[in-house]
Design a protein around this motif. Structure first.
Motif, PDB file in Angstrom:
ATOM      1  N   TYR A 104      46.617  61.540  -4.394  1.00 26.04           N
ATOM      2  CA  TYR A 104      47.332  62.496  -5.228  1.00 26.04           C
ATOM      3  C   TYR A 104      47.059  62.162  -6.691  1.00 26.04           C
ATOM      4  O   TYR A 104      46.532  61.090  -6.999  1.00 26.04           O
ATOM      5  CB  TYR A 104      48.837  62.500  -4.924  1.00 26.04           C
ATOM      6  N   VAL A 105      47.397  63.059  -7.579  1.00 22.84           N
ATOM      7  CA  VAL A 105      47.240  62.815  -9.012  1.00 22.84           C
ATOM      8  C   VAL A 105      48.562  62.277  -9.530  1.00 22.84           C
ATOM      9  O   VAL A 105      49.608  62.905  -9.366  1.00 22.84           O
ATOM     10  CB  VAL A 105      46.834  64.101  -9.763  1.00 22.84           C
ATOM     11  N   ALA A 107      51.298  61.726 -12.032  1.00 21.55           N
ATOM     12  CA  ALA A 107      51.762  62.437 -13.226  1.00 21.55           C
ATOM     13  C   ALA A 107      51.905  61.490 -14.420  1.00 21.55           C
ATOM     14  O   ALA A 107      51.736  61.901 -15.566  1.00 21.55           O
ATOM     15  CB  ALA A 107      53.088  63.126 -12.939  1.00 21.55           C
ATOM     16  N   ALA A 108      52.198  60.212 -14.159  1.00 25.60           N
ATOM     17  CA  ALA A 108      52.351  59.236 -15.244  1.00 25.60           C
ATOM     18  C   ALA A 108      51.013  58.884 -15.882  1.00 25.60           C
ATOM     19  O   ALA A 108      50.962  58.454 -17.028  1.00 25.60           O
ATOM     20  CB  ALA A 108      53.031  57.980 -14.727  1.00 25.60           C
ATOM     21  N   SER A 109      49.927  59.048 -15.140  1.00 24.29           N
ATOM     22  CA  SER A 109      48.573  58.769 -15.651  1.00 24.29           C
ATOM     23  C   SER A 109      47.681  59.966 -15.342  1.00 24.29           C
ATOM     24  O   SER A 109      46.877  59.928 -14.408  1.00 24.29           O
ATOM     25  CB  SER A 109      48.001  57.518 -14.988  1.00 24.29           C
ATOM     26  N   PRO A 110      47.810  61.049 -16.114  1.00 26.06           N
ATOM     27  CA  PRO A 110      47.036  62.263 -15.822  1.00 26.06           C
ATOM     28  C   PRO A 110      45.536  61.976 -15.693  1.00 26.06           C
ATOM     29  O   PRO A 110      44.971  61.213 -16.455  1.00 26.06           O
ATOM     30  CB  PRO A 110      47.315  63.163 -17.023  1.00 26.06           C
ATOM     31  N   GLY A 111      44.945  62.589 -14.685  1.00 29.40           N
ATOM     32  CA  GLY A 111      43.519  62.418 -14.457  1.00 29.40           C
ATOM     33  C   GLY A 111      43.158  61.207 -13.612  1.00 29.40           C
ATOM     34  O   GLY A 111      42.035  61.075 -13.177  1.00 29.40           O
ATOM     35  N   ARG A 112      44.112  60.310 -13.374  1.00 27.16           N
ATOM     36  CA  ARG A 112      43.846  59.131 -12.549  1.00 27.16           C
ATOM     37  C   ARG A 112      44.352  59.369 -11.141  1.00 27.16           C
ATOM     38  O   ARG A 112      45.524  59.688 -10.938  1.00 27.16           O
ATOM     39  CB  ARG A 112      44.563  57.898 -13.106  1.00 27.16           C
ATOM     40  N   PRO A 113      43.494  59.206 -10.160  1.00 29.64           N
ATOM     41  CA  PRO A 113      43.973  59.382  -8.784  1.00 29.64           C
ATOM     42  C   PRO A 113      44.871  58.217  -8.367  1.00 29.64           C
ATOM     43  O   PRO A 113      44.757  57.111  -8.884  1.00 29.64           O
ATOM     44  CB  PRO A 113      42.684  59.398  -7.967  1.00 29.64           C
ATOM     45  N   ALA A 114      45.756  58.495  -7.460  1.00 25.14           N
ATOM     46  CA  ALA A 114      46.622  57.478  -6.883  1.00 25.14           C
ATOM     47  C   ALA A 114      46.637  57.721  -5.376  1.00 25.14           C
ATOM     48  O   ALA A 114      46.160  58.749  -4.899  1.00 25.14           O
ATOM     49  CB  ALA A 114      48.022  57.576  -7.471  1.00 25.14           C
TER      50      ALA A 114
END
Length: 143
Positions: A104-105, A107-114
């Motif tokens: 998922y993406v 929200a705390a680190s936009p553009g970084r997958p998690a």
């Protein structure tokens, strides 16, 4: 093609250097169903099983400190019991089975997958074979 379902993976893919329990196993709160001080435990959307969570420390020595601890969700009808602590170790080694990850993406680190990690089983690591003796020391012992 968009992946819609959790992706099955093996323990060694997720934790090639092993991992260690860093906290207690706790129920995950269903924030939508809980209200007015009433706690409702979350259920998995696919299986409807109760969801538990435990923080683990990834044994990968190349990770930055902020990346070492990850929450693992456990799907089980009753609270899972972690393996017994090993004498002399500050953390309890653990292995998992029935692992899936859901990207998922964050929200705390936009553009970084998690990744959300869910597991079915938690147990003590299997015993591994002892490393072979180094040839030089074997030669010394024979002399």
């Amino acid at each position: 093609m968009a992946l819609q379902d959790p992706i099955p993976v093996t323990y060694t893919v997720v934790f090639p250097h092993g991992c260690y329990i860093a906290d207690e196993v706790e129920p995950v709160k269903d924030f939508d169903a809980s209200s007015n001080g009433r706690f409702v435990q979350a259920r998995d959307k696919q299986t409807a099983e109760l969801v538990w969570q435990v923080a683990v420390v990834d044994g990968d020595p190349t990770l930055k400190p902020a990346q070492k601890t990850v929450a693992v969700k456990i799907l089980a009808p009753v609270q899972p019991v972690p393996p017994r602590p090993m004498p002399g170790l500050p953390f309890t080694p653990v292995e998992f089975n029935g692992i899936t990850i859901t990207p998922y993406v964050n929200a705390a680190s936009p553009g970084r997958p998690a990744y959300s990690i869910k597991i079915r089983e938690m147990y003590a690591p299997r015993q591994t074979a002892q490393p072979a003796q180094h040839k030089a020391s074997a030669g010394r012992d024979a002399a």
